[in-house]
Design an enzyme around this catalytic site. Structure first.
Site, PDB file in Angstrom:
ATOM      1  CG  LEU A   1       8.884 -12.370  -8.687  1.00  0.00           C
ATOM      2  CD1 LEU A   1       9.634 -11.067  -8.412  1.00  0.00           C
ATOM      3  CD2 LEU A   1       7.943 -12.202  -9.867  1.00  0.00           C
TER       4      LEU A   1
ATOM      5  CG  ASN B   1       3.220  -0.536   2.649  1.00  0.00           C
ATOM      6  OD1 ASN B   1       2.634  -1.447   2.074  1.00  0.00           O
ATOM      7  ND2 ASN B   1       4.459  -0.188   2.366  1.00  0.00           N
ATOM      8  N   GLY B   2       1.790  -3.046   4.744  1.00  0.00           N
ATOM      9  CA  GLY B   2       2.512  -4.247   5.120  1.00  0.00           C
ATOM     10  C   GLY B   2       1.638  -5.460   5.291  1.00  0.00           C
TER      11      GLY B   2
ATOM     12  CB  VAL C   1      11.462 -10.622 -16.984  1.00  0.00           C
ATOM     13  CG1 VAL C   1      12.487 -10.204 -15.936  1.00  0.00           C
ATOM     14  CG2 VAL C   1      11.391  -9.595 -18.113  1.00  0.00           C
TER      15      VAL C   1
ATOM     16  CG  LEU D   1      -1.994  -4.283  -3.507  1.00  0.00           C
ATOM     17  CD1 LEU D   1      -2.680  -4.148  -4.864  1.00  0.00           C
ATOM     18  CD2 LEU D   1      -0.518  -4.601  -3.684  1.00  0.00           C
ATOM     19  CB  ALA D   2      -7.582  -5.212  -1.130  1.00  0.00           C
TER      20      ALA D   2
ATOM     21  CB  CYS E   1      -0.890   0.002   1.235  1.00  0.00           C
ATOM     22  SG  CYS E   1      -1.926  -1.479   1.394  1.00  0.00           S
TER      23      CYS E   1
ATOM     24  NE  ARG F   1      24.961  -1.465 -14.809  1.00  0.00           N
ATOM     25  CZ  ARG F   1      26.246  -1.795 -14.687  1.00  0.00           C
ATOM     26  NH1 ARG F   1      26.591  -2.876 -13.985  1.00  0.00           N
ATOM     27  NH2 ARG F   1      27.199  -1.071 -15.262  1.00  0.00           N
TER      28      ARG F   1
ATOM     29  CB  THR G   1      23.984  -2.358  -9.037  1.00  0.00           C
ATOM     30  OG1 THR G   1      23.674  -3.738  -9.204  1.00  0.00           O
ATOM     31  CG2 THR G   1      23.710  -1.959  -7.605  1.00  0.00           C
TER      32      THR G   1
ATOM     33  CB  SER H   1      10.807 -12.007  -4.777  1.00  0.00           C
ATOM     34  OG  SER H   1      11.885 -11.768  -5.643  1.00  0.00           O
ATOM     35  N   GLY H   2      13.112 -13.918  -4.145  1.00  0.00           N
ATOM     36  CA  GLY H   2      14.280 -14.485  -3.483  1.00  0.00           C
ATOM     37  C   GLY H   2      15.319 -13.503  -2.983  1.00  0.00           C
TER      38      GLY H   2
END
Length: 584
Positions: free
Chosen positions: A231, A75-76, A267, A51-52, A2, A319, A316, A341-342
């Site tokens: 991801l 937010n969290g 990606v 963001l629900a 959020c 990028r 970086t 994600s990692g």
């Protein structure tokens, strides 16, 4: 994720001020496209862009206690909210939101409740009974947060720079693991783990303990009421996240709602190392795999948007953020709102290739501590803002508080890279999941060499960026760089190009001070550059700058800043490594 914005004690409760706060809050709408909220109490304003993810129907913010005397904008995600609700049996909750516990914990425990929260968060809590407030940010800084001060004595809080940079006299990044209290008028650190002192730990390495700790970190992040995925770059870290998620998804609430087959996303440029490896892992795990391609020109065209959203001029970070930014847009278009994600593994386990040159275990451990403490300025900032730009949330199990405690208590001798003994980078993590009986991953993926995200999407991405920026930044411009940009003076044309764009969006001195600087090779800290004298002539954040380590390293003949750009088409070989079986 959020977006939150708070203006506290501005001595202005006019309609014009309310309109201004709403206007600034709208700058954060990309983070929370599902709903907006604004609460005003006198000259204090708490705004929220939602963001629900949990309880989409009734969890709109700001959130309140029973009599609405305590107000929270947050937010969290609080992963242990169900356990915390049991401790608050005498309290009445208005919503099913995981963040609803915060106001009630404050009522019960005062300002000392923050360490009870297991999750990622940034929040502002206003106690209207005495107009006091507290602000807190999660342990590592997975969620982004800034604090600013106005000439009128007001305190401003925002998820992103763009929410406050035009209205504050001074602003800065809110430090992770800290709490700001209006009663004391300053910060204090609420997160005090044993590793923070950088004392050298001595707990013997136990692969099963490490494995179980990480499995717990991943499974707790399956808490969601919306479609999600993982991801998957095909590297060790994201592949382990995907493997554990796929293994434990069945039977969860998320699986009942959205199905037990996991969706994965990758990606890259056509023919990139990541696309090939990710496809193989996805086939092995049986995920519904989504592969997104971009061209170097697509990335270059997105650079301005990326810098506006990521709010940095660090080379970086830009990028790596660009392909993630492009991928996030595609993922959101499929109706997915959360991904796992990692990020964080390389900092905890010394996974960057420059760790091959760590002189001893003490230096190795101290460097991992320095890297974790700086994550909020680099990978956390990228993962949070590149995804939030499109209303997508990223969760990072490697940065789970309990998992970090386990991983950082291991004697660093076990983490040291010893090629003569067959121990490559992140060996302790690889060995923990090397299970012959119930394999998590194909062996050559489990032992694939570290590939930084900005390299793995395709080597020609970085080479193309260098070529593009060389055409737009002249030698004459570079000769005056120290006068134009005396703070964090750009030393390459690529850095100069990014800095020009950043300064156009965020011209204030406070803004440029939020971005870290210093020498770096293959993402090292400035201190670690001292480990190899040759590195000072090859200062570049790409993993290929780790000369003599990366399988597709740059040649060492010319300093990187002077190299002509060239496209390297070769895909790195996979590291062969004999398996070490661990019995469950």
């Amino acid at each position: 994720m959020c977006g939150i914005l708070a203006v506290l004690g501005c001595s202005d409760d006019s309609q014009a001020k309310r309109v201004r706060v709403l206007e600034l809050s709208r700058r954060l709408k990309h983070r929370g496209p599902d709903w907006s909220g604004l609460y005003q109490h006198g000259d204090c304003y708490l705004a929220h862009q939602r963001l629900a993810i949990i309880d989409p129907a009734s969890g709109d913010q700001p959130l309140f206690n029973e009599d609405k005397s305590v107000v929270v904008t947050v937010n969290g995600e609080i992963y242990n909210h169900e356990e915390l609700r049991k401790k608050l049996a005498n309290h009445k909750f208005r919503t099913g939101s995981d963040c609803d516990v915060i106001a009630h914990l404050y009522e019960e425990y005062g300002e000392d409740f923050v360490d009870m929260l297991d999750g990622i968060f940034s929040f502002v809590l206003l106690d209207t009974r005495d107009n006091s407030f507290i602000v807190a940010r999660d342990a590592i800084g997975v969620t982004s947060l800034y604090i600013g001060w106005g000439l009128d004595g007001s305190v401003w809080i925002s998820s992103e720079l763009k929410g406050l940079n035009d209205d504050c006299e001074h602003f800065e990044s809110f430090p992770p693991g800290h709490l700001y209290s209006s009663k004391s008028g300053g910060f204090r650190r609420w997160y005090n783990p044993p590793w923070f002192s950088e004392a050298i730990p001595s707990v013997p390495y136990d692969p099963l303990v490490l494995r179980r700790a990480f499995e717990n970190a991943v499974t707790k992040r399956l808490m969601t009421d919306v479609p999600f995925g993982v991801l998957l770059s095909g590297g060790l870290d994201s592949s382990l996240v995907a493997s554990i998620t796929a293994r434990y998804l069945a039977g969860t609430k998320a699986a009942k709602h959205w199905g037990a087959q996991l969706h994965s996303f990758c990606v890259g440029l056509e023919g990139s190392p990541d696309l090939k490896a990710a496809r193989e892992v996805a086939d092995y795990l049986g995920t519904v795999h989504h592969e997104f391609h971009f061209t170097v020109q697509d990335g270059i065209d997105a650079i301005e948007d990326v810098i506006y959203h990521i709010e940095t001029y660090d080379v970086t970070t830009i990028r790596a953020s660009t392909p993630m930014f492009l991928m996030s847009r595609k993922i959101k278009s499929l109706g997915v709102k959360m991904v796992i994600s990692g990020e964080g593994s390389d900092e905890i386990f010394g996974g960057y290739l420059y760790f091959h040159k760590a002189p001893n275990k003490d230096e190795f451990h101290r460097e991992t501590c320095r890297k974790i403490k700086a994550l909020h300025q680099y990978d956390c900032l990228r993962a949070n803002k590149a995804t939030s730009a499109w209303g997508l949330e990223a969760r990072v199990p490697f940065l789970d508080k309990e998992f970090i405690n386990v991983a950082m208590s291991i004697d660093p001798e076990a983490k040291m890279i010893k090629n003569d003994e067959g121990r490559i980078e992140k060996w302790v993590l690889r060995r923990a999941f090397d299970d012959e009986e119930h394999p998590y991953l194909p062996k050559h993926i489990l032992y694939r060499q570290k590939e930084q995200f900005s390299d793995g999407v395709g080597y020609s991405w970085i080479d193309g960026l260098k070529a593009h920026t060389a055409r737009h930044v002249t030698d004459k411009m570079m000769s005056n760089a120290s006068f134009i940009f005396p703070h964090n003076t750009p030393t390459t044309k690529e850095a100069y190009y990014y800095r020009m764009i950043f300064e156009r969006f965020f011209p204030q001195n406070s803004a440029r001070l939020t971005v870290p600087g210093g020498a770096s090779v293959a993402c090292s800290t400035a201190k670690a550059v001292e480990w190899d004298t040759a590195w000072k002539y090859n200062l570049d954040p790409s993993g290929r700058a780790a000369l003599g380590v990366h399988l597709s390293a740059y040649d060492a003949e010319t300093p990187l800043s002077n190299k002509p750009s060239k496209v390297i088409d070769g895909i790195p070989r996979m590291m062969a490594f004999p398996g070490v079986a661990i019995q469950s």
